[in-house]
Write an enzyme that holds these catalytic residues in place. Structure first.
Site, PDB file in Angstrom:
ATOM      1  N   LYS A  40      16.674 -16.095  22.646  1.00  0.00           N
ATOM      2  CA  LYS A  40      15.498 -15.213  22.637  1.00  0.00           C
ATOM      3  C   LYS A  40      15.778 -13.983  23.501  1.00  0.00           C
ATOM      4  O   LYS A  40      16.742 -13.957  24.259  1.00  0.00           O
ATOM      5  CB  LYS A  40      14.263 -15.971  23.135  1.00  0.00           C
ATOM      6  CG  LYS A  40      14.371 -16.547  24.541  1.00  0.00           C
ATOM      7  CD  LYS A  40      13.107 -17.310  24.901  1.00  0.00           C
ATOM      8  CE  LYS A  40      13.203 -17.954  26.270  1.00  0.00           C
ATOM      9  NZ  LYS A  40      11.901 -18.361  26.788  1.00  0.00           N
ATOM     10  N   ARG A 138       1.768 -24.446  30.290  1.00  0.00           N
ATOM     11  CA  ARG A 138       1.878 -23.181  29.555  1.00  0.00           C
ATOM     12  C   ARG A 138       1.322 -23.394  28.149  1.00  0.00           C
ATOM     13  O   ARG A 138       0.200 -23.012  27.876  1.00  0.00           O
ATOM     14  CB  ARG A 138       3.356 -22.740  29.543  1.00  0.00           C
ATOM     15  CG  ARG A 138       3.596 -21.356  29.029  1.00  0.00           C
ATOM     16  CD  ARG A 138       4.981 -20.839  29.348  1.00  0.00           C
ATOM     17  NE  ARG A 138       6.067 -21.616  28.759  1.00  0.00           N
ATOM     18  CZ  ARG A 138       7.360 -21.304  28.878  1.00  0.00           C
ATOM     19  NH1 ARG A 138       7.714 -20.238  29.587  1.00  0.00           N
ATOM     20  NH2 ARG A 138       8.303 -22.053  28.327  1.00  0.00           N
ATOM     21  N   HIS A 168       8.782 -29.049  28.151  1.00  0.00           N
ATOM     22  CA  HIS A 168       9.545 -28.104  28.977  1.00  0.00           C
ATOM     23  C   HIS A 168       9.245 -28.379  30.450  1.00  0.00           C
ATOM     24  O   HIS A 168       8.092 -28.549  30.837  1.00  0.00           O
ATOM     25  CB  HIS A 168       9.138 -26.671  28.604  1.00  0.00           C
ATOM     26  CG  HIS A 168      10.019 -25.619  29.200  1.00  0.00           C
ATOM     27  ND1 HIS A 168      11.391 -25.599  29.025  1.00  0.00           N
ATOM     28  CD2 HIS A 168       9.730 -24.541  29.970  1.00  0.00           C
ATOM     29  CE1 HIS A 168      11.897 -24.553  29.656  1.00  0.00           C
ATOM     30  NE2 HIS A 168      10.916 -23.899  30.242  1.00  0.00           N
ATOM     31  N   ARG A 224      18.359 -27.614  25.356  1.00  0.00           N
ATOM     32  CA  ARG A 224      18.134 -26.197  25.032  1.00  0.00           C
ATOM     33  C   ARG A 224      18.758 -25.345  26.145  1.00  0.00           C
ATOM     34  O   ARG A 224      18.211 -25.290  27.253  1.00  0.00           O
ATOM     35  CB  ARG A 224      16.625 -25.906  24.949  1.00  0.00           C
ATOM     36  CG  ARG A 224      15.861 -26.751  23.937  1.00  0.00           C
ATOM     37  CD  ARG A 224      14.415 -26.288  23.803  1.00  0.00           C
ATOM     38  NE  ARG A 224      13.680 -26.292  25.045  1.00  0.00           N
ATOM     39  CZ  ARG A 224      13.008 -27.333  25.546  1.00  0.00           C
ATOM     40  NH1 ARG A 224      12.967 -28.474  24.879  1.00  0.00           N
ATOM     41  NH2 ARG A 224      12.375 -27.230  26.693  1.00  0.00           N
ATOM     42  N   TYR A 270      15.268  12.550  44.494  1.00  0.00           N
ATOM     43  CA  TYR A 270      13.817  12.716  44.693  1.00  0.00           C
ATOM     44  C   TYR A 270      13.396  12.227  46.073  1.00  0.00           C
ATOM     45  O   TYR A 270      13.846  11.178  46.534  1.00  0.00           O
ATOM     46  CB  TYR A 270      13.051  11.907  43.647  1.00  0.00           C
ATOM     47  CG  TYR A 270      13.133  12.471  42.247  1.00  0.00           C
ATOM     48  CD1 TYR A 270      12.572  13.704  41.932  1.00  0.00           C
ATOM     49  CD2 TYR A 270      13.766  11.756  41.239  1.00  0.00           C
ATOM     50  CE1 TYR A 270      12.644  14.214  40.649  1.00  0.00           C
ATOM     51  CE2 TYR A 270      13.835  12.254  39.946  1.00  0.00           C
ATOM     52  CZ  TYR A 270      13.270  13.483  39.659  1.00  0.00           C
ATOM     53  OH  TYR A 270      13.336  13.983  38.384  1.00  0.00           O
ATOM     54  N   CYS A 317      17.094   7.642  39.768  1.00  0.00           N
ATOM     55  CA  CYS A 317      16.283   8.443  38.849  1.00  0.00           C
ATOM     56  C   CYS A 317      16.184   7.714  37.499  1.00  0.00           C
ATOM     57  O   CYS A 317      16.705   6.631  37.332  1.00  0.00           O
ATOM     58  CB  CYS A 317      16.908   9.812  38.635  1.00  0.00           C
ATOM     59  SG  CYS A 317      17.367  10.660  40.159  1.00  0.00           S
ATOM     60  N   MET A 318      15.554   8.369  36.532  1.00  0.00           N
ATOM     61  CA  MET A 318      15.365   7.729  35.225  1.00  0.00           C
ATOM     62  C   MET A 318      16.705   7.483  34.510  1.00  0.00           C
ATOM     63  O   MET A 318      16.911   6.440  33.910  1.00  0.00           O
ATOM     64  CB  MET A 318      14.465   8.606  34.348  1.00  0.00           C
ATOM     65  CG  MET A 318      14.042   7.917  33.071  1.00  0.00           C
ATOM     66  SD  MET A 318      13.060   8.972  32.000  1.00  0.00           S
ATOM     67  CE  MET A 318      11.539   9.130  32.902  1.00  0.00           C
ATOM     68  N   ASP A 319      17.613   8.458  34.629  1.00  0.00           N
ATOM     69  CA  ASP A 319      18.865   8.359  33.867  1.00  0.00           C
ATOM     70  C   ASP A 319      20.113   8.412  34.730  1.00  0.00           C
ATOM     71  O   ASP A 319      21.216   8.328  34.216  1.00  0.00           O
ATOM     72  CB  ASP A 319      18.980   9.539  32.873  1.00  0.00           C
ATOM     73  CG  ASP A 319      17.650   9.864  32.235  1.00  0.00           C
ATOM     74  OD1 ASP A 319      17.131   9.000  31.536  1.00  0.00           O
ATOM     75  OD2 ASP A 319      17.131  10.970  32.492  1.00  0.00           O
TER      76      ASP A 319
HETATM   77  N1  PMH Z   1      13.205 -23.967  26.386  1.00  0.00           N
HETATM   78  C1  PMH Z   1      12.116 -23.223  26.576  1.00  0.00           C
HETATM   79  C2  PMH Z   1      10.841 -23.667  25.970  1.00  0.00           C
HETATM   80  C3  PMH Z   1      12.192 -22.068  27.350  1.00  0.00           C
HETATM   81  O1  PMH Z   1      11.074 -21.336  27.530  1.00  0.00           O
HETATM   82  C4  PMH Z   1      13.432 -21.697  27.947  1.00  0.00           C
HETATM   83  C5  PMH Z   1      13.579 -20.516  28.825  1.00  0.00           C
HETATM   84  C6  PMH Z   1      14.549 -22.507  27.707  1.00  0.00           C
HETATM   85  C7  PMH Z   1      14.407 -23.639  26.930  1.00  0.00           C
HETATM   86  C8  PMH Z   1      15.897 -22.204  28.282  1.00  0.00           C
HETATM   87  O2  PMH Z   1      15.873 -22.307  29.670  1.00  0.00           O
HETATM   88  P1  PMH Z   1      17.119 -21.910  30.557  1.00  0.00           P
HETATM   89  O3  PMH Z   1      17.377 -20.472  30.311  1.00  0.00           O
HETATM   90  O4  PMH Z   1      16.694 -22.175  31.956  1.00  0.00           O
HETATM   91  O5  PMH Z   1      18.242 -22.753  30.095  1.00  0.00           O
HETATM   92  N2  PMH Z   1      12.432 -19.776  29.073  1.00  0.00           N
HETATM   93  C9  PMH Z   1      12.246 -18.965  30.108  1.00  0.00           C
HETATM   94  C10 PMH Z   1      11.028 -18.347  30.345  1.00  0.00           C
HETATM   95  O6  PMH Z   1       9.986 -18.478  29.562  1.00  0.00           O
HETATM   96  N3  PMH Z   1      11.070 -17.646  31.455  1.00  0.00           N
HETATM   97  O7  PMH Z   1      12.270 -17.797  31.963  1.00  0.00           O
HETATM   98  C11 PMH Z   1      13.028 -18.601  31.149  1.00  0.00           C
END
Ligand code: PMH
Length: 390
Positions: A40, A138, A168, A224, A270, A317-319
């Protein structure tokens, strides 16, 4: 450096060989678990597609993303491996998910009733992972009654199937955590309930990187992996006790675009917050806060030039930002903001600590206008430049 697809003097290098090595280490560490690579947020800033391909080639079998758009993008790019969307999608998009063989996460009975109106007879079977909230607070089902209703509704439908069930952890990255143990037990109890109702999904998963690194007992068959796949430790506490070395895949580089001598009393950037005490050599780098190089990193952060540390001075700065050079240098000299030069390294964790955040946030925030250069089998394999659609 192959610059076919970008023209600026700042880039992030993603070493896919390191991602491969991290996945292979996990395969040895947890030989009985399948690996779901979490890609993601553009692969935590590392490039979702390239990271996904590398992870799949190295032993991961499934992918996870946060939203439908991310999953569809991977399908568009030709990825056929199973993909799970871990967050809620809108009920009206279930057909789109089914058609693209994208597994989705559900945790609401109302959602399921609403979504069933949108599933068409002609659709492929929609694969569902039930999300249980065991203490993260969550999203996820907490009540036994809702779990019962949701799972039986799915079981009795010909349009969808329970492919997985997951939870999770909130504190897996803390060694001594009561909540971790509580969540583990709650999840096992919920799995027992599902079993009692005749539901034994193909995939049962709870572990993120931290949990996968510490190993723990339970009826789970998939992990995961996000942060550790990219070679970063889930927490500083865990960094000292890793079961194997994680290799950082992300590095960030720039080049001096200007070098000048300051006289005592001259100021920089700045607010004129930096004032030279003596004659000094100052270099300018074409990277700034719009690239995700946050203002709060100065003063504090260094860059590496010729293997030596040079502090960033004055406001970012920005860039652009400025560094104090140890001596006069030439325009074009390479500067490493994250990564290694000779024997000196600036780790992601050093930058995260200066920015008062966690390592996860740093590569995620390196914005899309910083081109990504991918290294595979020791050579540059590809460039990604979102601005020019490459
Ligand atoms: N599974 C779920 C549902 C997650 O949200 C995340 C990471 C992972 C697995 C993977 O976790 P890891 O990167 O620690 O291995 N999610 C997030 C989050 O929502 N904010 O920071 C990490």
């Amino acid at each position: 450096m192959d610059r076919n697809h970008f023209y600026r003097d700042t880039w992030a290098e993603i070493n896919l060989d390191k991602i491969s090595s991290n996945i292979k280490s996990f395969k040895k560490h947890l030989p009985d678990q399948k690996i779901m690579a979490v890609v993601k947020a553009n692969g935590y800033g590392h490039g979702a597609y390239q990271t996904a391909v590398e992870a799949l080639e190295s032993g991961a079998e499934l992918l996870a993303v946060a939203m439908l758009d991310e999953a569809l993008a991977l399908r568009k790019q030709g990825i056929s491996a199973p993909i799970l969307v871990m967050n809620r999608i809108r009920p009206e998009y279930v057909s789109l998910a089914a058609e693209n063989e994208i597994s989705i996460t559900i945790f609401q009975k109302d959602w399921l009733i609403e979504a069933s109106k949108f599933l068409k007879e002609t659709d492929k079977v929609l694969n569902i992972h039930l999300k249980l909230d065991t203490g993260m607070g969550r999203v996820g089902i907490t009540e036994e009654e809702e779990l019962h209703d949701v799972s039986l509704l799915i079981q009795n439908s010909s349009a969808c199937e329970i492919e997985g069930v997951f939870t999770h952890f909130a504190t897996a990255d803390e060694w001594e955590s009561e909540l971790f143990e509580t969540q583990r037990k709650r999840f096992i109890n919920q799995l027992d309930l599902l079993k009692k109702w005749g539901i034994t999904p193909k995939y049962v998963h709870s572990a993120n990187s931290a949990a996968a690194l510490r190993k723990f007992e339970g009826p789970f068959n998939l992990v995961r992996l996000g942060i550790s796949m990219y070679g970063l430790s889930p927490s500083s506490e865990m960094k000292e006790k890793l079961p194997f070395t994680l290799e950082e895949a992300f590095s960030l580089h720039s080049q001096l675009i200007h070098v000048k001598k300051l006289m005592p009393g001259d100021t920089v950037s700045y607010g004129a917050t930096y004032r030279a005490k003596e004659e000094e050599w100052i270099g300018t780098l074409p990277i700034g806060y719009a690239d995700g190089w946050q203002r709060r990193l100065s003063p504090g952060a260094d860059v590496l030039i010729r293997g030596e540390r040079a502090p960033i001075i004055g406001r970012i700065c920005m860039d652009q930002c400025m560094v104090k050079l140890p001596y006069k240098m030439d325009v074009g000299e390479k500067a490493t903001l994250i990564g290694k030069q000779n024997d000196e390294t600036i780790e992601m964790d050093e930058i995260a600590s200066l920015a008062k955040t966690i390592n996860y946030e740093i590569p995620c925030l390196i914005s899309s206008r910083v081109p990504r250069v991918f290294v595979k089998k020791g050579r540059i394999s590809e460039n990604m430049n979102v601005i020019l659609n490459f």
